[in-house]
Design an enzyme around this catalytic site. Structure first.
Site, PDB file in Angstrom:
ATOM      1  N   ASN A   1      25.786  54.400  39.918  1.00 27.83           N
ATOM      2  CA  ASN A   1      25.409  54.814  38.527  1.00 27.83           C
ATOM      3  C   ASN A   1      25.972  56.389  38.307  1.00 27.83           C
ATOM      4  O   ASN A   1      26.486  56.666  37.386  1.00 27.83           O
ATOM      5  CB  ASN A   1      24.187  54.247  38.014  1.00 27.83           C
ATOM      6  CG  ASN A   1      24.047  53.030  37.367  1.00 27.83           C
ATOM      7  OD1 ASN A   1      24.447  52.861  36.540  1.00 27.83           O
ATOM      8  ND2 ASN A   1      23.257  52.169  38.435  1.00 27.83           N
TER       9      ASN A   1
ATOM     10  N   HIS B   1      17.654  50.327  33.894  1.00 29.36           N
ATOM     11  CA  HIS B   1      16.987  48.997  34.370  1.00 29.36           C
ATOM     12  C   HIS B   1      17.901  47.831  34.348  1.00 29.36           C
ATOM     13  O   HIS B   1      18.477  47.914  33.231  1.00 29.36           O
ATOM     14  CB  HIS B   1      15.423  48.687  33.823  1.00 29.36           C
ATOM     15  CG  HIS B   1      14.849  47.870  34.307  1.00 29.36           C
ATOM     16  ND1 HIS B   1      14.214  47.919  35.688  1.00 29.36           N
ATOM     17  CD2 HIS B   1      14.773  46.313  34.106  1.00 29.36           C
ATOM     18  CE1 HIS B   1      13.439  46.862  36.022  1.00 29.36           C
ATOM     19  NE2 HIS B   1      14.178  46.069  35.022  1.00 29.36           N
TER      20      HIS B   1
ATOM     21  N   ASP C   1       8.801  51.201  32.761  1.00 26.08           N
ATOM     22  CA  ASP C   1       9.805  50.578  32.054  1.00 26.08           C
ATOM     23  C   ASP C   1       9.562  50.464  30.821  1.00 26.08           C
ATOM     24  O   ASP C   1      10.177  49.355  30.214  1.00 26.08           O
ATOM     25  CB  ASP C   1      10.331  49.174  32.751  1.00 26.08           C
ATOM     26  CG  ASP C   1      10.918  49.313  34.242  1.00 26.08           C
ATOM     27  OD1 ASP C   1      11.725  50.401  34.670  1.00 26.08           O
ATOM     28  OD2 ASP C   1      10.757  48.439  35.041  1.00 26.08           O
TER      29      ASP C   1
ATOM     30  N   GLU D   1      25.844  48.206  33.275  1.00 30.98           N
ATOM     31  CA  GLU D   1      25.298  49.704  34.125  1.00 30.98           C
ATOM     32  C   GLU D   1      26.205  50.822  33.700  1.00 30.98           C
ATOM     33  O   GLU D   1      26.142  51.797  33.072  1.00 30.98           O
ATOM     34  CB  GLU D   1      24.593  49.489  35.222  1.00 30.98           C
ATOM     35  CG  GLU D   1      23.561  48.447  35.146  1.00 30.98           C
ATOM     36  CD  GLU D   1      22.536  48.592  36.552  1.00 30.98           C
ATOM     37  OE1 GLU D   1      22.590  49.528  36.948  1.00 30.98           O
ATOM     38  OE2 GLU D   1      22.485  47.468  36.984  1.00 30.98           O
TER      39      GLU D   1
HETATM   40  C1  GAR Z   1      20.799  49.986  39.813  1.00 31.60           C
HETATM   41  O1  GAR Z   1      20.979  48.522  39.673  1.00 31.60           O
HETATM   42  C2  GAR Z   1      19.572  50.388  38.917  1.00 31.60           C
HETATM   43  O2  GAR Z   1      19.911  49.469  37.573  1.00 31.60           O
HETATM   44  C3  GAR Z   1      18.438  49.812  39.512  1.00 31.60           C
HETATM   45  O3  GAR Z   1      18.816  50.100  40.772  1.00 31.60           O
HETATM   46  C4  GAR Z   1      20.153  50.023  41.189  1.00 31.60           C
HETATM   47  C5  GAR Z   1      20.749  51.308  41.856  1.00 31.60           C
HETATM   48  O4  GAR Z   1      22.029  51.391  42.060  1.00 31.60           O
HETATM   49  N1  GAR Z   1      17.387  50.406  39.395  1.00 31.60           N
HETATM   50  C6  GAR Z   1      16.125  49.820  39.151  1.00 31.60           C
HETATM   51  O5  GAR Z   1      16.150  48.657  39.413  1.00 31.60           O
HETATM   52  C7  GAR Z   1      14.970  50.548  38.472  1.00 31.60           C
HETATM   53  N2  GAR Z   1      13.789  49.800  38.217  1.00 31.60           N
HETATM   54  P1  GAR Z   1      22.991  52.784  42.253  1.00 31.60           P
HETATM   55  O6  GAR Z   1      22.143  53.535  43.240  1.00 31.60           O
HETATM   56  O7  GAR Z   1      24.266  52.147  43.051  1.00 31.60           O
HETATM   57  O8  GAR Z   1      23.087  53.370  40.874  1.00 31.60           O
END
Ligand code: GAR
Length: 205
Positions: free
Chosen positions: A16, A111, A152, A182
């Site tokens: 992200n 999320h 959340d 995302e």
């Molecule tokens: C993502 O899918 C984000 O939505 C999730 O962790 C991942 C991080 O990926 N966040 C949660 O679950 C928060 N409750 P990334 O480090 O590749 O962005």
């Protein structure tokens, strides 16, 4: 116009973060600039992504500092860098009420589900997609929201739906939610919030 100084807080892969940096490079983040990436683990790949783009990084490792100290250090670092918007991107430390209160209206999270479903304490990463598959729902997605003291539970800013396929595994679903939802809605929403924060009525808040 002065751009909003953004800090992105990560714990892991940082895809992200990458989507936000790519949007910035493509000129799609005219009201903000990512000036700092903070990780709570020195092995977070997000740090490499930041360094590759010449963005300053800071690490306050979970292994090194207890939560209260870590949070104090993160807070001081954000203040020192005059951060105007805090973006949580896969950041696995739950922040205290005092911390989020100090950044009210200036702290976002993404999320990987359609809140208020499949959210709350203990719902993160693959666990969310496992719960989605177990429940048998046909549609999931991602949600960007303001962060409040309730895990959340803050006001929702953006959501995008994604289909669940019959043969999905938690991993395949996670990938599709990231790619289709995302990485699309997070950069867009960060820009929208930055744009709003640059409006005169927000100055000095
Ligand atoms: C993502 O899918 C984000 O939505 C999730 O962790 C991942 C991080 O990926 N966040 C949660 O679950 C928060 N409750 P990334 O480090 O590749 O962005």
């Amino acid at each position: 116009m002065e751009k909003i100084r953004i800090a992105v807080l990560c714990s892991g892969g940082g895809t992200n973060l990458q989507a936000i940096l790519d949007a910035e490079e493509a000129g799609l983040l005219p009201c903000g600039e990512v000036v700092l990436v903070i990780a709570d683990s020195s092995s977070a790949y997000a740090l490499k992504r930041a360094q590759r783009r010449g963005v300053e990084t800071a690490v306050f490792d979970k292994k090194e500092y207890p939560k209260v100290v870590r949070e104090e250090k993160i807070f001081a670092c954000l203040k020192e860098h005059e951060i105007g918007l805090v973006v949580l991107a896969g950041f696995m430390t739950v922040l205290s009420e005092a911390f989020v209160g100090a950044f009210r209206g200036r702290i976002l999270n993404i999320h990987p589900a359609l809140l208020p479903s499949f959210g709350g304490v203990g719902m993160y990463g693959l666990k969310v997609h496992e719960a989605v598959l177990k429940a048998g729902v046909k549609v999931t997605g991602a949600t960007v929201h303001f962060v409040t003291a309730e895990c959340d539970g803050g006001p929702i800013l953006a959501q995008r739906a994604v289909e669940v396929h019959e043969d999905d595994t938690p991993e395949s679903l996670q990938k599709r939610v990231m790619r289709e939802a995302e990485w699309v809605i997070y950069p867009e929403t960060v820009e929208k919030v930055c744009e709003r924060l640059t409006q005169p009525r927000h100055k000095g808040v």
